[in-house]
Scaffold this motif. Structure first.
Motif, short mmCIF file in Angstrom:
data_model
loop_
_atom_site.label_atom_id
_atom_site.label_comp_id
_atom_site.label_asym_id
_atom_site.label_seq_id
_atom_site.Cartn_x
_atom_site.Cartn_y
_atom_site.Cartn_z
N GLN A 83 0.86 -1.18 0.00
CA GLN A 83 0.00 0.00 0.00
C GLN A 83 0.90 1.23 0.00
OE1 GLN A 83 -2.46 0.16 3.55
NE2 GLN A 83 -4.22 0.70 2.30
N CYS A 84 0.51 2.23 -0.76
CA CYS A 84 1.30 3.45 -0.86
C CYS A 84 0.40 4.65 -0.63
CB CYS A 84 1.94 3.52 -2.25
SG CYS A 84 3.22 4.77 -2.43
N PHE A 85 0.92 5.64 0.10
CA PHE A 85 0.17 6.85 0.43
C PHE A 85 0.99 8.09 0.14
CE2 PHE A 85 -0.80 3.69 3.75
CZ PHE A 85 -2.18 3.60 3.65
N VAL A 92 -4.29 12.28 3.69
CA VAL A 92 -3.94 11.43 2.55
C VAL A 92 -4.65 11.99 1.33
CG1 VAL A 92 -4.12 9.13 1.55
CG2 VAL A 92 -3.65 9.39 4.00
N TRP A 94 -3.68 10.81 -1.80
CA TRP A 94 -3.60 9.72 -2.79
C TRP A 94 -3.19 8.44 -2.08
CZ3 TRP A 94 0.69 6.75 -4.29
CH2 TRP A 94 0.49 5.92 -5.40
N SER A 95 -3.79 7.36 -2.49
CA SER A 95 -3.35 6.05 -2.02
C SER A 95 -3.61 5.02 -3.11
CB SER A 95 -4.06 5.65 -0.73
OG SER A 95 -5.43 5.41 -0.96
N SER A 97 -2.94 0.48 -3.89
CA SER A 97 -2.49 -0.79 -3.35
C SER A 97 -2.22 -1.77 -4.49
CB SER A 97 -3.51 -1.37 -2.38
OG SER A 97 -4.70 -1.69 -3.06
#
Length: 110
Positions: A83-85, A92, A94-95, A97
């Motif tokens: 997962q990237c944020f 947050v 933008w996220s 996965s």
């Protein structure tokens, strides 16, 4: 190259999160091939990033489960791995996965 901060304690995460600075954070599973590819994409973006206003962070979700859980609680996004944020001012914006974590997706989001 832009420095990578490995988050190994909840206190370290709290300091980073509460600082309000811009952070690109990867939650990484060291045993998952999908996460390995996401890590490559994250690193490719980090290596090419020319700004100086972004902190890069990583948490290894298996080794540092309490940190991973605290991140999920703080950002109010259900845990997935990888997962990237993109977090700025404790928000947050933008996220992504799994296979959605690509260098191009990160570039477009930032």
């Amino acid at each position: 190259m832009n420095q990578l901060v490995e988050l190994t304690s909840v206190d370290q995460w709290n300091d980073l999160y509460q600082s309000g600075q811009a952070v690109l954070l990867l939650k990484h599973s060291t045993t998952c091939p999908i996460s390995a590819e996401a890590h490559k994409q994250f690193e490719a973006f980090r290596e090419s990033y020319e700004g100086d206003n972004l902190t890069f962070g990583i948490v290894k979700v298996i080794e540092e489960r309490p940190v991973s859980n605290q991140i999920a609680e703080d950002v109010q996004i259900k845990h997935e791995s990888p997962q990237c944020f993109y977090i700025n001012n404790q928000r947050v914006s933008w996220s992504a996965s799994h296979w959605s974590i690509t260098r191009k997706a990160i570039e477009a989001a930032l």
